[in-house]
Design an enzyme around this catalytic site. Structure first.
Site, PDB file in Angstrom:
ATOM      1  N   CYS A 109       1.875   4.236  -9.390  1.00  0.00           N
ATOM      2  CA  CYS A 109       1.732   3.092  -8.493  1.00  0.00           C
ATOM      3  C   CYS A 109       0.833   2.017  -9.096  1.00  0.00           C
ATOM      4  O   CYS A 109      -0.399   2.141  -9.066  1.00  0.00           O
ATOM      5  CB  CYS A 109       1.159   3.578  -7.156  1.00  0.00           C
ATOM      6  SG  CYS A 109       0.845   2.242  -5.998  1.00  0.00           S
ATOM      7  N   CYS A 155      -1.443   0.260  -6.540  1.00  0.00           N
ATOM      8  CA  CYS A 155      -2.647   1.003  -6.152  1.00  0.00           C
ATOM      9  C   CYS A 155      -3.666   1.040  -7.299  1.00  0.00           C
ATOM     10  O   CYS A 155      -4.865   0.918  -7.058  1.00  0.00           O
ATOM     11  CB  CYS A 155      -2.316   2.455  -5.800  1.00  0.00           C
ATOM     12  SG  CYS A 155      -0.754   2.714  -4.994  1.00  0.00           S
ATOM     13  N   ASP A 156      -3.211   1.224  -8.535  1.00  0.00           N
ATOM     14  CA  ASP A 156      -4.136   1.608  -9.606  1.00  0.00           C
ATOM     15  C   ASP A 156      -4.346   0.582 -10.717  1.00  0.00           C
ATOM     16  O   ASP A 156      -5.270   0.742 -11.522  1.00  0.00           O
ATOM     17  CB  ASP A 156      -3.660   2.930 -10.242  1.00  0.00           C
ATOM     18  CG  ASP A 156      -3.680   4.066  -9.226  1.00  0.00           C
ATOM     19  OD1 ASP A 156      -4.528   4.016  -8.321  1.00  0.00           O
ATOM     20  OD2 ASP A 156      -2.856   4.989  -9.341  1.00  0.00           O
TER      21      ASP A 156
END
Ligand SMILES: Cc1cc2nc3c(=O)[nH]c(=O)nc-3n(C[C@H](O)[C@H](O)[C@H](O)COP(=O)(O)OP(=O)(O)OC[C@H]3O[C@@H](n4cnc5c(N)ncnc54)[C@H](O)[C@@H]3O)c2cc1C
Length: 306
Positions: free
Chosen positions: A134, A137-138
């Site tokens: 992701c 997200c990261d």
């Protein structure tokens, strides 16, 4: 103990399930949507969506998910946080088994979506320590760092481009010598100075003690192996259907994607499927919402004729 007898239960609150719920709520069906996590599904991990009609400037995955959830709930859809563990579809009234109780329903829509496929290179060990599925997200954790992205489809290329907003260099490893992604994404990726393509290659492992320090790459034409010095590895090599709870109760293809007819009905009357978990040639938001609408309307017709 089984609770209320619903007209319709929907499993999964991604775009397919939320759309099915919206249609069922407007039809004034007694409907319940079960979601094991947060409503939104995979679009919650999508940074920016520009191929869903109605948003000419594009829209963030989070905003689109929230709009879909609010619209469905405002029209009367009830959403409950619960994971479905198994199904009993042998009788006309279907039973959905949760952790602490079961639910009875006349019809069911399975909209449980899909999850990223793993490469088997230690994903569980390195998750949160350099391996990710992701970028939304990261990616911020990799500001000014070097990352490897794996895959050649729409998601891989779109997310690799997004990674360049943070990382100083992105190696895109693909096992073929050309990308599968939409041409518009390819044009952007090829024009991006931060992306270097590693063709005809697969990732065979990662190295590092506390986190990733290197990614092992093998050229499948020459068999040459090398280690790329990198801090992260993002994997987008396809998806697997979320069907653990289905366990043979409806027919699937060889990969586990659920088979359905044009009405989205599965091999069991009254049980419908929608979205990425279905055997379908295209897995996108636009197709998921279309499936969801068809499945809900056909479920409504089904219970009218019971
Ligand atoms: C990184 C990324 C970028 C993408 N970019 C785009 C894009 O730009 N444009 C586009 O059109 N598409 C894009 N997609 C694809 C798109 O997100 C999917 O096609 C779409 O989300 C499918 O919707 P769905 O409702 O079928 O499934 P999902 O979105 O997967 O939702 C399924 C839901 O079911 C829930 N669930 C699963 N099992 C259970 C259970 N046992 N009990 C209860 N709930 C359960 C899950 O928690 C999830 O919320 C992208 C996907 C990814 C991963």
């Amino acid at each position: 103990m089984a609770d209320t007898n619903y007209d319709l239960v929907i499993i999964g609150a991604g775009p397919a399930g939320l759309t099915a719920g919206l249609y069922a709520a407007r039809a004034r069906m007694n409907v319940l949507l079960l979601e094991k996590s947060v409503p939104g599904g995979q679009i919650l991990v999508t940074d920016w969506i520009e191929n869903y009609p109605g948003f000419p400037e594009g829209i963030s995955g989070y905003d689109l998910a929230e709009k879909m959830r609010i619209q469905a709930q405002d029209l009367g859809l009830k959403i409950e946080t619960a994971q479905v563990h198994s199904l009993n579809l042998s009788a006309d009234i279907k039973e959905i088994v949760l952790k602490d109780r079961s639910i009875r329903t006349k019809s069911l829509i399975i909209a449980s979506g899909a999850s990223p496929k793993k490469l088997g290179i230690g994903e569980d060990k390195y998750m949160g320590k350099g391996i990710s599925f992701c970028a939304t997200c990261d990616a911020p954790f990799f500001r000014d760092k070097i990352v490897v992205a794996v895959g050649g489809g729409d998601t891989a290329v779109q997310e690799a481009i997004f990674l360049t907003k943070f990382a100083k260099k992105v190696y895109l490893v693909h096992r073929r010598d050309e990308l599968r992604a939409a041409k518009i994404l390819q044009e952007r990726a090829f024009a991006n100075d931060k992306i270097e393509f590693i063709w005809d290659s697969v990732v065979t492992g990662v190295e590092g003690f506390f986190g990733i320090e290197g990614v092992l790459v093998k050229n499948i034409k020459t068999n040459e192996e090398k280690t790329i010095k990198a801090d992260g590895c993002f994997i987008w090599v396809g998806i697997l259907p979320n069907t653990e709870f289905v366990k043979g109760s409806v027919k699937t293809d060889e990969f586990g994607f659920i088979l359905a007819d044009a009405k989205m009905q599965t091999s069991v009357p009254g049980v419908y499927v929608a979205g990425d978990v279905r055997d379908t040639p295209l897995r996108q938001i636009a197709t998921a919402v279309g499936d969801g609408a068809i499945a809900a309307v056909c479920a409504e017709h089904y219970i009218e004729n019971l």
